[in-house]
Structure formats: C-alpha cells, structure tokens
Write a protein that holds these residues in place. Structure first.
Motif, PDB file in Angstrom:
ATOM      1  N   HIS A   1      -3.680  -2.422  -4.923  1.00 21.64           N
ATOM      2  CA  HIS A   1      -2.558  -1.665  -4.365  1.00 21.64           C
ATOM      3  C   HIS A   1      -2.204  -0.426  -5.177  1.00 21.64           C
ATOM      4  O   HIS A   1      -1.379   0.385  -4.754  1.00 21.64           O
ATOM      5  CB  HIS A   1      -1.318  -2.566  -4.233  1.00 21.64           C
TER       6      HIS A   1
ATOM      7  N   HIS B   1     -15.281   3.238   1.539  1.00 16.04           N
ATOM      8  CA  HIS B   1     -14.612   2.952   2.813  1.00 16.04           C
ATOM      9  C   HIS B   1     -15.521   3.430   3.945  1.00 16.04           C
ATOM     10  O   HIS B   1     -15.464   4.592   4.361  1.00 16.04           O
ATOM     11  CB  HIS B   1     -13.259   3.672   2.870  1.00 16.04           C
TER      12      HIS B   1
ATOM     13  N   ASP C   1      -4.276  -6.415   3.658  1.00 15.18           N
ATOM     14  CA  ASP C   1      -3.969  -6.600   2.244  1.00 15.18           C
ATOM     15  C   ASP C   1      -4.948  -5.754   1.434  1.00 15.18           C
ATOM     16  O   ASP C   1      -6.166  -5.887   1.610  1.00 15.18           O
ATOM     17  CB  ASP C   1      -4.118  -8.067   1.840  1.00 15.18           C
ATOM     18  N   PRO C   2      -4.478  -4.901   0.538  1.00 14.32           N
ATOM     19  CA  PRO C   2      -5.398  -4.055  -0.230  1.00 14.32           C
ATOM     20  C   PRO C   2      -6.108  -4.844  -1.328  1.00 14.32           C
ATOM     21  O   PRO C   2      -5.579  -5.833  -1.842  1.00 14.32           O
ATOM     22  CB  PRO C   2      -4.467  -3.002  -0.834  1.00 14.32           C
TER      23      PRO C   2
ATOM     24  N   LYS D   1       0.812  -1.216   0.000  1.00 10.65           N
ATOM     25  CA  LYS D   1       0.000   0.000   0.000  1.00 10.65           C
ATOM     26  C   LYS D   1       0.848   1.270   0.000  1.00 10.65           C
ATOM     27  O   LYS D   1       0.318   2.380   0.192  1.00 10.65           O
ATOM     28  CB  LYS D   1      -0.934   0.020   1.222  1.00 10.65           C
TER      29      LYS D   1
ATOM     30  N   ALA E   1      -8.419   3.755  -1.556  1.00  9.31           N
ATOM     31  CA  ALA E   1      -7.217   3.389  -0.799  1.00  9.31           C
ATOM     32  C   ALA E   1      -7.007   1.882  -0.701  1.00  9.31           C
ATOM     33  O   ALA E   1      -5.992   1.427  -0.175  1.00  9.31           O
ATOM     34  CB  ALA E   1      -7.272   3.989   0.604  1.00  9.31           C
ATOM     35  N   GLY E   2      -7.972   1.092  -1.172  1.00 11.66           N
ATOM     36  CA  GLY E   2      -7.792  -0.360  -1.207  1.00 11.66           C
ATOM     37  C   GLY E   2      -8.100  -1.083   0.088  1.00 11.66           C
ATOM     38  O   GLY E   2      -7.929  -2.291   0.176  1.00 11.66           O
ATOM     39  N   VAL E   3      -8.557  -0.337   1.103  1.00 14.56           N
ATOM     40  CA  VAL E   3      -8.869  -0.982   2.399  1.00 14.56           C
ATOM     41  C   VAL E   3     -10.281  -0.580   2.836  1.00 14.56           C
ATOM     42  O   VAL E   3     -10.472   0.092   3.849  1.00 14.56           O
ATOM     43  CB  VAL E   3      -7.841  -0.607   3.480  1.00 14.56           C
TER      44      VAL E   3
ATOM     45  N   GLY F   1      -4.724   1.701  -6.238  1.00 11.20           N
ATOM     46  CA  GLY F   1      -5.759   2.692  -5.985  1.00 11.20           C
ATOM     47  C   GLY F   1      -6.669   2.970  -7.158  1.00 11.20           C
ATOM     48  O   GLY F   1      -7.214   4.068  -7.276  1.00 11.20           O
TER      49      GLY F   1
ATOM     50  N   ILE G   1      -0.304   4.291  -2.225  1.00 16.20           N
ATOM     51  CA  ILE G   1      -1.643   4.860  -2.064  1.00 16.20           C
ATOM     52  C   ILE G   1      -1.529   6.280  -1.515  1.00 16.20           C
ATOM     53  O   ILE G   1      -0.875   6.522  -0.506  1.00 16.20           O
ATOM     54  CB  ILE G   1      -2.496   3.998  -1.117  1.00 16.20           C
TER      55      ILE G   1
END
Length: 434
Positions: free
Chosen positions: A189, A197, A185-186, A144, A157-159, A191, A147
C-alpha cells in the motif's frame, strides 16, 4: 538425410511457421523512404549487417510476419517487412503482409499510454505526485489512498493483476474492470514494490483521462498524437474496415511447461488463452490502453523519434521537452520485479536499458522503450540517436529464436555507434526548440 528433411523436423519440433525457399517473394522494402546510410552517418555494411541478422531471426520460423524500422539521425535507414499477414507457405490462401499491415504492439502500447498521462500533467489536468484517489476516489479502498499517479506509471501501484482465475470477459467490460481494480487489496500500500502491471494500469489511465478531460483514451490519443503526427493506424484496436488488414497472431515455439504459471502470474491470464483471443473482433474493437495499439513499424519508430527529438515532429511541438525528460528518467535502480521475476529498471512509463548490457543491447543504459507480447520491441536510444521498432505476429516464449533475437538487438546497438556523450549533453533538452 537431406537438409530439407532436417528443416522440416526442426519446424515440427518448434511449432515453426513454414517458409518459402526464397524469402524475396515475401519481403517488402520501403525503397521510397529508406535513405542512403551515409546520410545517417552509417555505412552500407552496417545497415546490411543489421538486416542480415533480422533475416536470420525470421528464418527461425517463430514469426509468421516480421517488420523492422530503424531511424538514425532522424532518417529511415531500414523499413522492411517479411512474411504473412495470415497463413504461411503451406497455405493456399496465405496473404503476404507489407509495410502497411497493422500489427498489435501489445504491452508496448503502455509507453504510448503513459505519455498520454504525461500530457495530462503538461496541460495542468493532473500532477504526477497526486494520489490516484484524488481523481478516482474509489481507488483509495483497502489502503491504496496514498498511491500516486507516478507510482502507477512506474509499476508500483500495488495492483499488478486482476486476481486469480480471471474471466477474460472482464477485459472488455471497462467499468467492471475499474471497479475490480479499485476494490483490490494492494500487495504494497506504500508503492515500494516493483511489480509489472500487465493490464490493470491501462484501465486506470483510461479512467484518469475520462475524469479529467471528458475524453476517452482513444479520443485523447487521436487529438494530441495520432492525428497531429499523421498516423494511419496507431490507435487502440481497429476500425471494422481495417480489421481484415491486421496481422494474425500465432502461438509458436515449444510448450511453456513450468513457465506457464509464471506468465499467468504476470499477465493475469492463461497464455494459451490469450493468443486466440487477440485474433477476435472483440479484442480488435476494444480500447485496452495497456495492450492493444495497432500500428506499423514505421509509425512506432515515428513516435519514438518524436520523443528522441524532445516532443517535436515535423515542425510541431507534440509535447514539451521537459515532459519527455520527466517521462524517461529512471524511477529506481534495477531490481527483481515481483511479477516478471527478472531484474527490471523502469521510468514512469518506460522499460529502460542497461549497462554493460540490457534489453536493447550492449551499453544501452540511456535507452527507453517497451516490450510487447512476446517479441515486440520499440525503443529510442539517445546515445546512438536511433529510434527502433521490431514488430511481429509470432508469439513464442521458448523456441528456436532464443539466440537470434538477442543477436539482432545487439547487432543494432553494435552497428549504430554511440554518437553522444550523455554526461556532457545531459541538459541539452533545455535548448530544444519550444
């Protein structure tokens, strides 16, 4: 079969709030501050039509308390509430709410928290295109590292979640939540994936503020927005003194059925567990930048009016015009959100409207704001020169409100005509007073 009997059957079927026959006894009007519609370039007929649609929505019984504030041309044309802070028409100890009853904004809090990040950038504490990991090194784990803060604000942001089977106690352990998000773990990664979120972004925003200013998100909000704008509430959580004044949240409507796993994926928590949790002292004392600002409808509309006026409020420059301009520009065209499973269009901080129609009504392409669990709507529409807050304590997903709610949203757009050509005036922020 009497009309009263039919209503009772409908109420029971939809898990609706019992209402009195006469809504006037639970309605409060801000007679001191509501202006004559003509001063806001509206007619009394247009204002009455909006309020009538609001009352029709309330009569569906999905919202124990409902509060609406509409500003047009900077003037309050509607500031009213209907309903109960706690209990309902069948309760002996019911408490009627009023214009000063704080209501939780839930995810509409994200718009406010995002503007705190934009203020950090204005003050030179961060740059929006810097990696989050430049300020929070541990966020770089599992790929990440690239990001950016901008991607965080735009839900890229992948999370998007805290993982499966999240223990609700994690919501109230800031350090553990930040550690879990940083270690995650995203889903992407780089974005590139839009995925709402629901909770995670707020923890990272709080951490960014702490590491770059030494202040908490609450302290930063107080210093730069809440106190300068004279807000009574408009804070994450409530003080112990104010907790008894808050509107009590209630699950109304039909069982979720197949929608339950979709909502759990979006929220990271079971929906039926969330609502009771929000009425606890633990929730009301917490600082959750993604979802627990408490405010009145007027305060929420006031915040969006400040944005509509390019950061200015009653002679004070709360933030610079370019800061607001950057925050409301789209981050990409509408696409299916991986969390919500519906088309969404985001800016770095806001849910945007759409054309020919969007979440803020017809022809709302330039409108920006945010939704909150589950029928909270706060937005500004520069085309119509309006700032609006619809707050409520009912939390239905499926229910008898499903036609009345969009009717109110479209009513506001229809009865507040477009007054500004955005193509011609697109750069007028450059002329806003500094």
């Amino acid at each position: 079969m009497t009309l009263r009997f039919v209503r009772q059957r409908v109420q029971a079927r939809f898990n609706a709030t019992p209402l009195p026959a006469d809504l006037d006894e639970i309605t409060r009007v801000d007679e001191r501050n509501e202006v004559s519609p003509e001063l806001a370039e509206l007619s009394q007929r247009e204002v009455d039509a909006i309020w009538q649609d609001a009352v029709k929505l309330y009569r569906k019984g999905m919202h124990p308390m409902f509060s609406l504030c509409v500003r047009r041309r900077g003037q309050i044309v509607l500031n009213r509430s209907i309903g109960y802070q706690s209990g309902d028409a069948s309760s002996k100890d019911a408490v009627v709410g009023d214009l000063n009853t704080p209501i939780c904004l839930f995810s509409a809090s994200k718009a406010v928290s995002a503007m705190l990040v934009h203020l950090l950038a204005e003050q030179g504490k961060i740059h929006l295109l810097d990696p989050v990991s430049y300020y929070i090194p541990e966020f770089a784990a599992n790929g990440k590292g690239y990001i950016t803060i901008y991607q965080l604000l735009a839900h890229r942001a992948g999370v998007p979640g805290l993982g499966e089977e999240v223990d609700t106690s994690l919501l109230f352990d800031r350090e553990a939540a930040v550690a879990a998000i940083c270690a995650a773990d995203p889903i992407d990664h780089l974005g590139r994936t839009s995925a709402y979120h629901a909770i995670t972004g707020g923890f990272i925003i709080d951490e960014l503020i702490r590491r770059t200013t030494g202040l908490t998100a609450q302290q930063y909000l107080d210093r730069y927005i809440r106190k300068p704008m004279g807000m009574r509430y408009f804070r994450y959580g409530l003080t112990k003194r104010d907790m008894p004044r808050a509107a009590e949240n209630r699950f109304t409507g039909l069982p979720l059925g197949p929608l339950a796993p979709v909502l759990k994926n979006a929220l990271g928590l079971d929906y039926n567990e969330v609502i009771p949790l929000t009425n606890t002292e633990q929730f009301m004392q917490a600082v959750l930048p993604a979802g627990n600002i408490y405010a009145t409808a007027e305060e929420s509309s006031r915040f969006f009016q400040m944005l509509l006026d390019y950061g200015r409020w009653q002679g004070q420059q709360i933030m610079q015009p370019l800061t607001v301009h950057r925050a409301i520009q789209e981050a990409g065209k509408a696409e299916i959100d991986a969390s919500l499973k519906v088309p969404m269009r985001y800016s770095p901080g806001f849910m945007l409207g759409g054309s020919p129609a969007g979440i803020y009504g017809k022809d709302s392409h330039y409108a920006y704001g945010h939704l909150g669990l589950s029928n909270v709507f706060c937005w500004a529409d520069p085309q119509r020169d309006i700032s609006v807050a619809i707050l409520n304590s009912g939390k239905p997903v499926l229910g008898s409100h499903m036609a009345a709610l969009p009717r109110l949203l479209f009513s506001i757009a229809r009865h507040c005509p477009i007054v500004r050509d955005m193509r011609e005036d697109s750069l007028d922020f450059l002329n806003a007073p500094a």
